[in-house]
Design a protein around this motif. Structure first.
Motif, short mmCIF file in Angstrom:
data_model
loop_
_atom_site.label_atom_id
_atom_site.label_comp_id
_atom_site.label_asym_id
_atom_site.label_seq_id
_atom_site.Cartn_x
_atom_site.Cartn_y
_atom_site.Cartn_z
N ASP B 222 -19.00 -2.90 15.53
CA ASP B 222 -19.13 -1.46 15.72
C ASP B 222 -19.71 -1.20 17.10
OD1 ASP B 222 -18.13 -0.67 13.33
OD2 ASP B 222 -20.06 -0.39 12.35
N GLY B 223 -19.33 -0.09 17.69
CA GLY B 223 -19.93 0.29 18.96
C GLY B 223 -18.98 0.07 20.13
N LEU B 224 -19.47 0.43 21.31
CA LEU B 224 -18.67 0.36 22.52
C LEU B 224 -19.55 -0.19 23.62
CD1 LEU B 224 -18.30 3.53 21.14
CD2 LEU B 224 -16.17 3.13 22.32
N VAL B 225 -18.92 -0.53 24.73
CA VAL B 225 -19.68 -1.05 25.85
C VAL B 225 -19.38 -0.20 27.08
CG1 VAL B 225 -17.92 -2.83 26.24
CG2 VAL B 225 -20.18 -3.09 27.26
N LEU B 226 -20.43 0.11 27.84
CA LEU B 226 -20.30 1.01 28.97
C LEU B 226 -20.72 0.31 30.26
CD1 LEU B 226 -21.08 4.64 29.36
CD2 LEU B 226 -22.67 3.19 30.53
N LEU B 227 -19.91 0.52 31.29
CA LEU B 227 -20.27 0.01 32.62
C LEU B 227 -20.35 1.22 33.55
CD1 LEU B 227 -20.66 -2.34 34.65
CD2 LEU B 227 -18.17 -2.37 34.95
N ASP B 228 -21.52 1.42 34.14
CA ASP B 228 -21.73 2.52 35.08
C ASP B 228 -21.31 2.01 36.46
OD1 ASP B 228 -22.66 4.40 36.84
OD2 ASP B 228 -24.63 4.63 35.89
N LEU B 240 -23.47 3.47 21.03
CA LEU B 240 -23.13 3.75 19.64
C LEU B 240 -23.04 2.48 18.79
CD1 LEU B 240 -20.33 6.46 20.08
CD2 LEU B 240 -22.79 6.76 20.09
N PRO B 241 -24.00 1.58 18.89
CA PRO B 241 -23.93 0.41 18.03
C PRO B 241 -24.17 0.86 16.59
CG PRO B 241 -26.06 0.49 19.11
CD PRO B 241 -25.27 1.65 19.64
N ASP B 242 -23.62 0.15 15.66
CA ASP B 242 -23.87 0.45 14.23
C ASP B 242 -23.49 1.86 13.84
OD1 ASP B 242 -25.12 -2.07 14.30
OD2 ASP B 242 -26.98 -1.10 14.96
N TYR B 243 -22.44 2.42 14.46
CA TYR B 243 -22.10 3.78 14.03
C TYR B 243 -21.60 3.80 12.59
CZ TYR B 243 -17.23 2.74 15.47
OH TYR B 243 -15.98 2.21 15.62
N GLY B 265 -17.21 19.28 27.65
CA GLY B 265 -18.54 19.65 28.12
C GLY B 265 -19.34 18.40 28.36
N ASN B 266 -20.49 18.32 27.74
CA ASN B 266 -21.34 17.14 27.93
C ASN B 266 -21.18 16.15 26.79
OD1 ASN B 266 -23.00 15.98 29.87
ND2 ASN B 266 -24.79 16.30 28.57
N GLU B 267 -20.06 16.26 26.08
CA GLU B 267 -19.86 15.39 24.93
C GLU B 267 -18.63 14.52 25.12
OE1 GLU B 267 -21.49 18.74 21.76
OE2 GLU B 267 -19.35 18.30 21.90
N ALA B 268 -18.73 13.32 24.60
CA ALA B 268 -17.56 12.43 24.56
C ALA B 268 -17.11 12.34 23.10
CB ALA B 268 -17.92 11.06 25.08
N TRP B 269 -15.84 12.58 22.89
CA TRP B 269 -15.27 12.51 21.53
C TRP B 269 -14.39 11.27 21.45
CZ3 TRP B 269 -14.55 17.17 18.12
CH2 TRP B 269 -15.45 18.20 18.46
N LEU B 270 -14.58 10.47 20.43
CA LEU B 270 -13.83 9.22 20.39
C LEU B 270 -13.49 8.79 18.97
CD1 LEU B 270 -16.52 6.75 20.30
CD2 LEU B 270 -16.90 8.49 21.99
N ALA B 281 -20.46 11.87 20.98
CA ALA B 281 -21.63 11.28 21.62
C ALA B 281 -22.11 12.16 22.77
CB ALA B 281 -21.30 9.88 22.13
N ASP B 282 -23.41 12.12 23.01
CA ASP B 282 -24.01 12.84 24.13
C ASP B 282 -23.77 12.04 25.41
OD1 ASP B 282 -25.84 13.74 26.08
OD2 ASP B 282 -27.10 14.61 24.50
N LYS B 283 -23.23 12.69 26.44
CA LYS B 283 -22.88 11.96 27.64
C LYS B 283 -24.11 11.57 28.48
CE LYS B 283 -19.58 12.13 31.02
NZ LYS B 283 -18.76 12.88 31.98
N ASP B 284 -25.26 12.18 28.20
CA ASP B 284 -26.46 11.83 28.97
C ASP B 284 -27.05 10.49 28.54
OD1 ASP B 284 -26.44 13.93 30.69
OD2 ASP B 284 -27.59 15.24 29.36
N ASP B 285 -27.27 10.36 27.24
CA ASP B 285 -27.88 9.10 26.79
C ASP B 285 -26.97 8.32 25.84
OD1 ASP B 285 -27.90 10.71 24.60
OD2 ASP B 285 -30.08 10.69 24.29
N TRP B 286 -25.74 8.82 25.64
CA TRP B 286 -24.74 8.16 24.79
C TRP B 286 -25.22 7.99 23.35
CZ3 TRP B 286 -20.12 8.37 26.82
CH2 TRP B 286 -20.03 8.47 28.22
N ALA B 287 -26.08 8.88 22.90
CA ALA B 287 -26.51 8.86 21.50
C ALA B 287 -25.45 9.56 20.65
CB ALA B 287 -27.85 9.57 21.36
#
Lengths: 110, 397
Positions: B222-228, B240-243, B265-270, B281-287
């Protein structure tokens, strides 16, 4: 005695059921199953079964399994891989029909 | 070529001057053109989105199961990535294949560089990335996707989620290896940065519209990986681990697609993997902000260009349905039936229409996104991906 009679009757009906397997699937359903193989299995194994995220499924490779074994694999999936179990969508005889199709009518030789 | 174009232009002018109304229109823009991949016949339908019509048909593109398309920066040429490793360059105005190479045994998609000069292809077999000159499809670089397995043996991995990034870079993920690679194409030879142990089985990825965040979905967990990409030195971050909160996953009959992931807006939908849910998910802290129940396993979760609606398509067997979610209320506002086996959706550049392909109904349906009414229906044999030329000018598309 009644027990034996019942057991024999059960045995005969099981035999008849086994023989009737493939012919129980309507021509329309067979068409749907064929679409399923090339289009939906094809999302991972390729529309021509030459592979994708999942491996290629040539006739040679499919024939390394027994028909029942392959049908079981289709129904149960392979844990730890992306191959899902299809038992929620396919009956045992439908999985067997797909296995037979992959082993006998598969256009991809190797 | 220039000479011919000029003479045609003067011819048009002449016919206009002579008052002839039936002269063919030999000049045209490409901004309202696009293509539909017809996977069973290996052909491409060229379409016009202003008139909602097919205008041409291009044959001879090989095996187009799971084919995808990128556009040249002049939006005139489509680069078509076939499953069989074929890479073709198609002129949308003439309907001709102007270049074609068989570059691998099995490929999944590609990307065009920021400067438009390079086309990269993600290959499954042999696993790696090949980079071509976008002008003539001459090979520029061949980068095998190698990694060390647990026994220290060098293996090749299937490449997924290849995108272009600002700075003339390409970013992609390695399915078996669980790695993300960034290739910088500014130097004489490509320079690669490798991120290892990013998570189990990345299956697809996206880059956000600003080109800063590369996010890969993980199939093996579960979850995704992000590279800035502004701070590659900081490494990757799990999001989003353990969603799933330990719930058992449903069997996944089709991998979700992350391209076109909705940013509203400031949300990511996936799409959640193996669950009948869209994640927000919140795009600021990815919660994780919300989990929206939908009618099947989501495949595409795409926002209308104005970000007011998110449209969701689904995996087999619930794949004759498309659901529309209001991004403000997060409520499902419509459930549409565009046909059997819906495979792809594409918005017109400003989002007044969406085109939806239904593979087993052999048609593409065009909806008005405001009224949710059907406005046109196009016949198309086994249609899959739909791609409009405005992608030419967007990062990651």
């Amino acid at each position: 005695m009644p027990h034996l009679y019942r057991a024999i009757l059960f045995g005969i009906s099981a035999l008849l059921a086994a023989q009737a397997l493939a012919s129980d699937i309507s021509p329309e359903r067979k068409q749907e199953l064929e679409t399923l193989i090339y289009q939906d299995c094809g999302s991972c194994h390729g529309m021509t079964l030459r592979g994708g995220l999942g491996p290629a499924l040539p006739r040679e490779r499919m024939s390394a399994y027994s028909t029942d074994g392959l049908a079981g694999l289709i129904l149960q999936g392979i844990p730890g891989t992306a191959m899902p179990g299809w038992k929620g969508l396919l009956s045992e005889q439908e999985a067997r029909w797909i296995a037979e199709h992959l082993q006998n009518d598969n256009p991809l030789e190797h | 070529m220039t000479l011919i174009r000029k003479s045609l232009a003067s011819l048009t002018l002449l016919t206009l001057l002579s008052g002839c109304q039936t002269a063919p229109n030999t000049l045209g823009g490409t901004g309202d053109l696009g293509v539909i991949v017809e996977r069973a016949t290996g052909s491409l339908a060229v379409v016009n989105t202003s008139r909602q019509q097919r205008v041409d048909q291009v044959e001879g593109l090989g095996d187009l199961s799971h084919a995808s398309v990128k556009f040249s920066r002049d939006a005139r040429y489509a680069f078509v990535f076939g499953r069989d490793g074929g890479l073709s360059k198609v002129d949308l105005l003439s309907g001709e294949i102007t270049a074609r190479v068989m570059q691998s045994g099995n490929s999944i998609g590609g990307a065009i560089s920021q400067d438009g000069r390079l086309v990269a292809v993600a290959n499954y077999e042999p696993g790696g990335v090949k980079i071509f000159d976008s002008e003539n499809l001459a090979l520029v670089a061949d980068i095998p996707a190698t990694w060390q397995d647990e026994n220290g043996q060098e293996q090749r991995s299937k490449v997924v989620g290849l995108v272009d990034a600002p700075g003339n870079r390409f970013v992609y993920s390695l399915f078996e290896a669980g790695e993300i690679h960034v290739v910088d194409m500014n130097a004489e030879t490509p320079e690669m940065t490798r991120f290892t142990d990013v998570g189990k089985n990345p299956y697809d990825a996206l880059i956000d519209p600003s080109g800063r965040y590369y996010i890969a979905g993980l199939f093996g967990e579960d979850g995704l990986v992000l590279l800035d990409l502004w701070h590659t030195g900081s490494g990757v971050q799990r999001i989003l681990p353990d969603y799933g909160r330990g719930d058992e996953r449903l069997p996944v009959y089709k991998m979700p697609h992350l391209e076109g992931w909705a940013m509203a807006g400031n949300e990511a939908w996936l799409p959640a993997v193996g669950r009948h849910e869209v994640l927000v998910a919140d795009k600021d802290d990815w919660a994780l902000i919300d989990r929206i129940p939908v009618q099947g396993q989501p495949i595409f979760v795409m926002s209308r260009p104005d970000e007011r609606q998110v449209w969701v398509s689904f995996a087999h067997p619930a794949n004759d349905v498309v659901q529309v979610i209001d991004t403000e209320t997060r409520q499902i506002t419509a459930t549409l039936l565009p046909g059997k086996a819906v495979l792809h959706m594409e918005f017109t550049p400003r989002g007044e229409h969406v085109w939806i392909s239904a593979r087993d109904s052999d048609r593409v349906t065009v909806y008005d996104t405001r009224t949710l009414q059907e406005v046109a229906r196009l016949k198309s044999e086994s249609p899959s991906g739909i791609f409009f030329t405005d992608r030419a000018h967007r990062i990651g598309l």
